[in-house]
Write an enzyme that holds these catalytic residues in place. Sequence first.
Site, PDB file in Angstrom:
ATOM      1  N   GLU A  96      -9.732 -13.443 -35.832  1.00 23.68           N
ATOM      2  CA  GLU A  96     -10.491 -13.704 -34.613  1.00 23.68           C
ATOM      3  C   GLU A  96     -11.323 -14.976 -34.707  1.00 23.68           C
ATOM      4  O   GLU A  96     -11.469 -15.709 -33.722  1.00 23.68           O
ATOM      5  CB  GLU A  96     -11.386 -12.506 -34.285  1.00 23.68           C
ATOM      6  CG  GLU A  96     -10.614 -11.279 -33.798  1.00 23.68           C
ATOM      7  CD  GLU A  96      -9.867 -10.532 -34.898  1.00 23.68           C
ATOM      8  OE1 GLU A  96     -10.137 -10.790 -36.089  1.00 23.68           O
ATOM      9  OE2 GLU A  96      -9.003  -9.693 -34.563  1.00 23.68           O
ATOM     10  N   GLN A 145      -8.451  -8.981 -29.013  1.00 23.01           N
ATOM     11  CA  GLN A 145      -7.704  -7.783 -28.610  1.00 23.01           C
ATOM     12  C   GLN A 145      -8.585  -6.630 -28.132  1.00 23.01           C
ATOM     13  O   GLN A 145      -8.223  -5.912 -27.216  1.00 23.01           O
ATOM     14  CB  GLN A 145      -6.794  -7.348 -29.754  1.00 23.01           C
ATOM     15  CG  GLN A 145      -5.632  -6.510 -29.294  1.00 23.01           C
ATOM     16  CD  GLN A 145      -4.544  -6.453 -30.362  1.00 23.01           C
ATOM     17  OE1 GLN A 145      -4.652  -5.721 -31.328  1.00 23.01           O
ATOM     18  NE2 GLN A 145      -3.508  -7.243 -30.190  1.00 23.01           N
ATOM     19  N   PHE A 146      -9.736  -6.442 -28.789  1.00 22.15           N
ATOM     20  CA  PHE A 146     -10.666  -5.387 -28.395  1.00 22.15           C
ATOM     21  C   PHE A 146     -12.096  -5.858 -28.674  1.00 22.15           C
ATOM     22  O   PHE A 146     -12.330  -6.610 -29.637  1.00 22.15           O
ATOM     23  CB  PHE A 146     -10.427  -4.106 -29.209  1.00 22.15           C
ATOM     24  CG  PHE A 146      -9.272  -3.272 -28.719  1.00 22.15           C
ATOM     25  CD1 PHE A 146      -9.464  -2.326 -27.728  1.00 22.15           C
ATOM     26  CD2 PHE A 146      -8.007  -3.441 -29.255  1.00 22.15           C
ATOM     27  CE1 PHE A 146      -8.404  -1.550 -27.280  1.00 22.15           C
ATOM     28  CE2 PHE A 146      -6.939  -2.670 -28.805  1.00 22.15           C
ATOM     29  CZ  PHE A 146      -7.140  -1.713 -27.817  1.00 22.15           C
ATOM     30  N   PRO A 183     -15.844 -10.710 -35.990  1.00 23.80           N
ATOM     31  CA  PRO A 183     -15.506 -11.842 -36.853  1.00 23.80           C
ATOM     32  C   PRO A 183     -15.582 -13.185 -36.116  1.00 23.80           C
ATOM     33  O   PRO A 183     -15.621 -14.227 -36.758  1.00 23.80           O
ATOM     34  CB  PRO A 183     -14.056 -11.552 -37.275  1.00 23.80           C
ATOM     35  CG  PRO A 183     -13.832 -10.105 -37.010  1.00 23.80           C
ATOM     36  CD  PRO A 183     -14.755  -9.723 -35.894  1.00 23.80           C
ATOM     37  N   HIS A 224     -13.093   0.313 -30.630  1.00 21.81           N
ATOM     38  CA  HIS A 224     -12.280  -0.057 -29.471  1.00 21.81           C
ATOM     39  C   HIS A 224     -13.025   0.260 -28.174  1.00 21.81           C
ATOM     40  O   HIS A 224     -12.409   0.348 -27.114  1.00 21.81           O
ATOM     41  CB  HIS A 224     -10.953   0.717 -29.456  1.00 21.81           C
ATOM     42  CG  HIS A 224      -9.945   0.282 -30.478  1.00 21.81           C
ATOM     43  ND1 HIS A 224     -10.143   0.375 -31.820  1.00 21.81           N
ATOM     44  CD2 HIS A 224      -8.709  -0.279 -30.337  1.00 21.81           C
ATOM     45  CE1 HIS A 224      -9.073  -0.069 -32.473  1.00 21.81           C
ATOM     46  NE2 HIS A 224      -8.192  -0.478 -31.600  1.00 21.81           N
TER      47      HIS A 224
END
Lengths: 379, 379, 322, 322
Positions: free
Chosen positions: C60, C82-83, C89, C129
């Site tokens: 990330e 993505q989530f 990070p 998530h």
Amino acid sequence: MPITKVFSTEIERISILDEHGKFDEKLGKGLIPDKDLVKLYEAMVACRHLDEVAFRLQRSGRMGTYPQNMGQEANSLGAAYALANDDWLVPCYRENCGLFWRGVPMEMVLLHWMGDERGNAIPRELFCTPLAIPIGTQMLHATGLAWAAKYRGEKRIACTFFGDGATSEGDFHEACNFAANLDIPVIFFCQNNFWAISVPGKIQCSAPTLAQRAVAYGMKTVQCDGNDLFAVVKCVRDAAEFTRSTGKPHFIEGVTYRLGDHTTADDARRYRDAAEVEMWKTRDPITRLRAFMKERKLWDDSKEGSLKERVEKEVAAAVERAETIAAPNRTDFFDSMYAEIPEDLRLQRDSTQTHGLGENPSQLDGVEVRKLDHPEHAH
Amino acid sequence: MPITKVFSTEIERISILDEHGKFDEKLGKGLIPDKDLVKLYEAMVACRHLDEVAFRLQRSGRMGTYPQNMGQEANSLGAAYALANDDWLVPCYRENCGLFWRGVPMEMVLLHWMGDERGNAIPRELFCTPLAIPIGTQMLHATGLAWAAKYRGEKRIACTFFGDGATSEGDFHEACNFAANLDIPVIFFCQNNFWAISVPGKIQCSAPTLAQRAVAYGMKTVQCDGNDLFAVVKCVRDAAEFTRSTGKPHFIEGVTYRLGDHTTADDARRYRDAAEVEMWKTRDPITRLRAFMKERKLWDDSKEGSLKERVEKEVAAAVERAETIAAPNRTDFFDSMYAEIPEDLRLQRDSTQTHGLGENPSQLDGVEVRKLDHPEHAH
Amino acid sequence: MANLTLVQAINLALVQEMEKDDRVIILGEDVGPNGGVFRVTEGLHKRFGAHRVVDSPLAESGIIGTSIGLAMAGLRPVPEIQFDGFLGPAYDQLCSHAARMRTRTRGAFTVPITVRVPVGGGIHAPELHSDSPESIYAHQPGMKVVMPSSPYDAKGLLISSIRDPDPVMFFEPKRIYRAFREEVPEDEYVIPLGRARVVCEGGEMTVVSWGASVVQCMQAIERTGRSIELIDLRTIYPFDMAAVEASVKKTGRCVIVHEAPKTCGFGAEISARIMERCFLHLEAPVQRVAGFDTVMPYYKLELDYLPDASRIARAIEETAAY
Amino acid sequence: MANLTLVQAINLALVQEMEKDDRVIILGEDVGPNGGVFRVTEGLHKRFGAHRVVDSPLAESGIIGTSIGLAMAGLRPVPEIQFDGFLGPAYDQLCSHAARMRTRTRGAFTVPITVRVPVGGGIHAPELHSDSPESIYAHQPGMKVVMPSSPYDAKGLLISSIRDPDPVMFFEPKRIYRAFREEVPEDEYVIPLGRARVVCEGGEMTVVSWGASVVQCMQAIERTGRSIELIDLRTIYPFDMAAVEASVKKTGRCVIVHEAPKTCGFGAEISARIMERCFLHLEAPVQRVAGFDTVMPYYKLELDYLPDASRIARAIEETAAY
Ligand SMILES: Cc1ncc(C[n+]2csc(CCOP(=O)(O)OP(=O)(O)O)c2C)c(N)n1
Ligand SMILES: Cc1ncc(C[n+]2csc(CCOP(=O)(O)OP(=O)(O)O)c2C)c(N)n1
Ligand SMILES: [Mg+2]
Ligand SMILES: [Mg+2]
């Protein structure tokens, strides 16, 4: 001298029982006693069966997202077998087989994927950390765990698992670098299954091997046929011996393949060839070992039949335990935030409200509040 | 075959004008025309002098913390010389010499360390990014810059500089890995000066070379005597050619030494041996090149004398420009936060207050507020 | 005009901006042939090619850091994380670099990136998530933070974000990715950043919310049957204080609703601003219905964590009675 | 009892805890022979050896991530992050891991680390050396956040933090590392986390602050000559709302002062809580004197950024007059 050679290295690949069933007697002899071999085989079959059951549980709405381990059983199992029982196992989420071998109850893994933190409350005497969802982060914890052992003069080492994708994360690098430079006894076990969800391995590492990641740290490294239980056992045993005796880390690339979808939320047909999967099915660690055991007369169809029965019972019982555990208390998640709940949080828990008038209803003393009948959300 | 070799590599070190003054004619011939050599030498001397002046400015309170570049001039200079003028230079903070060669005015670097952002407003046509304070972070930007060039079909590449310490950061790893796997034309130039403040190089990388960091990515790599301008020019020229023609990255370890303290805030005597520093003084890139030029009759003491004079003037003029630039407007820092200042921030700027009654004084209409005489803080 | 889900509306906005401006490129994990794990980038790889829709390494910080470089060179990257839980990070590259580049270079370099991130709970996902990190990024000067609550808004806000010359965190409430459809014009339109939407007008009380919680607020308001003005902030920073102020000055009462933990959630900022701007108009203390100050529990208990219509309705009633 | 600076008080606390408990180990950049760039760990390497005072690779995520592992195994690491601005790379390990470990394992694993970080502006440092990230970590459930404002408090709070079974961000206001001295007992003592300190009592107004700003508040209060109650929060989370509430209920007026940017700074939380707890007692809107919503400028302008006694005094006067 104007041009000098300042560094050179080479990396070996270990294979003992290859995908054609050929067994290298020299390396393989005595590596795993027959009795153990049978048990290890049985463990893989059980793990595979759990995978299938979990898949069905998810499809029928009885479990959340689940990542199948199918095809990768030999890696974590071989490691758990080769390590001491009080060496740390620090997994990602495709190491069920090794965790079960160590003694983690199947229902804990099920509970985790059923959305219940109690699945992570692994008894400390098992020396396993829980499944790790955020990719690439647990290797640093493994390094710290092993460092603590070194600090205390214990003989314990740590073995941490991660995928090919995880080696792209900065934390992977930092973990290897800490371990190498501060002499910390960790085995970094990369399960190279060629895919990170839909992203192919070459996007994570275009070098010819993942094993060479370790060269950056001057770390010992080896590539291993990760679908060959014998090779895994040998590599981990050698690495553990090296790590335990020198205090230095060791890298292992276990070459394997994810036979299933990434998770039940994924549909791998969108991005990979059926032919590739078919090819890898022929290298399955379970069928390979079964053929070997049959050939050596350690196994036969009737044993397989009774194993199948036992395993079905075992998994069904684990599912039963996972599904019948009492629902967590609705305020459980407040209680484990801190050793002692802060006053502020206690108010939230006791009132199950965050708004000031809800937390401190005394402000409404003497005030008439209209009551709505609000159906609580379904559980 | 049970044990096979899956990878092997070796790494070369390049040296042309070594620390004993020995010049390798084969590699060195025609590498740098004499005329350029003299100019490059002069650039190093100027940079060194700026370093000394900056040190004194700091000591006399006319500048903030300053990191001397002393001893490391050849690395960035050789690179800037070998690259095209519109290749990106993405420095850390010990690349003054290369930046000046490219055309960044000395006073911009001074302004930066005098606590003035205008020192970072580098004209875009110079293709340099400003000094980077947070370690290890700029390599990703370099990768992005080079990627943009590739995306647009430009021939431009990027060269980014960083220290040995920086190679411990996760971002370093991610930058190399992106460049290697997505085929992005970046030169990763590591100035290995053996120290990261007080932490010795072995804590950052216990492997025999830093050059082998690149092996993890399957990236081409070379070690270079970074105090030898000829070697640097050769390595960067070769790397640039490779990178430009293949679109792939290249790693260079330039072995050098930080002759001064880490910064003016540091006292290196606390942690390193005087003998080590003395030894490295004998490998100084400037004295080495001067001796060579004298031997080749390109240089003499009178030239040195007049250079000294010119350089003193040049640096003094830069200091003068930096010190006489009009103070930034006290609200400058509001105006460059966004392309267009948000209303909320405009209120803060216009009132120079954050409290609600200060931002919106109309709330106090008709209210009498006691005025304190508050001496403003000194500037 | 088509009846689209939020996912489809975002996909449409991406397609149109990419058609229009070849500086727009997409990068992230699984955004390529797979079309993203939520299928938001579905079809884009095929349509625009691998050089404009790039599957990146799993990193990330790398995704954001290289996007910064791409943007400094004049492109308009639209990275996907993505989530929510994997923004961690990338925090450093976002807050120490993307957000600061313009000011630290006094405008010589800028970072026009739009970071798309699915956020929030309610979909029975694994740990990390389900977070709502909007106040973290609203606290970072130099950032803009956007969170749509409907397909129509999503398209218009995303187009504005991509065209914005500064870095934008574009938070997509994944709970309502496919929860309902809305008419979304095929034609291009923009919704300016920093402008709230009055979802419904009312005189008794103001409810301020954003993202998926707006839906819960509508349910709660309906349940109370009261005349309530619901303001969907749409942009968290810069936020439309003028809209909130005008409404609260009219109603005298306010409830703020968000999923993120209460403490230092963006509700705190809105409440503090109301204090500063509307003090004499307040007839009751501003209330916050928020996530608890705990980590979002695994999914067995996530509905006990998330502010729902019951909790909101109760807060509304208590505030009305005060 | 000795007259110590804040740096010396922290050093003393470290020495004493390390003497007492060999589970305490220190790691970080330059903490070894160099004694830390601010000399906070001076002498410890010599005294306790290289295995207990460890110079680490230059990698903040690594420092925190390995500390988490050390702590999971039962040690009590006290990692140092060299400057506020370099917390960024460690954000993920702190917020996604350290803060969540206890709850995600329902107590099977815990992370008793104390992360020491010099924070704040005012020392003419380069970029990213002057931030105040307390509200970021206060927003993360599972974290504790401490910021002392004096040598005496620093020693007692640090000892409590090290002994605390949960992760603690221990923010050291570097501006006052050596700004003044205070009598600090040689003997061990603890100051409980979560308990504020009433710096001076007063009836006209409450001023709430923490860290280096407490010093500016004292100057401002003196300048106004008013009877003002100054509360030093000391712990940002869990915060001592009871102390704030009691004071504001008495005074009816409140000014909050901090260095971090105003928007979503911890001042917002305190203001919102006062709204929730003291509504009927308020005679004026709670005011926030804070850093502007800009990046902390380089040092030529840093004093124009930092809330100083003039800005505080002005806010006090305006609040008093309201
Ligand atoms: C930090 C982070 N980023 C993204 C994700 C989303 N994600 C989950 S699994 C996965 C791929 C992991 O690939 P790999 O490391 O190869 O492991 P595998 O699943 O193949 O076993 C991704 C991107 C995540 N969990 N954590
Ligand atoms: C992310 C980050 N962590 C810590 C620091 C503090 N710091 C400044 S320079 C430095 C050492 C850098 O060493 P190296 O990369 O070798 O570069 P050198 O100074 O030797 O040129 C450190 C730790 C920083 N600037 N950024
Ligand atoms: Mg994989
Ligand atoms: Mg160095």
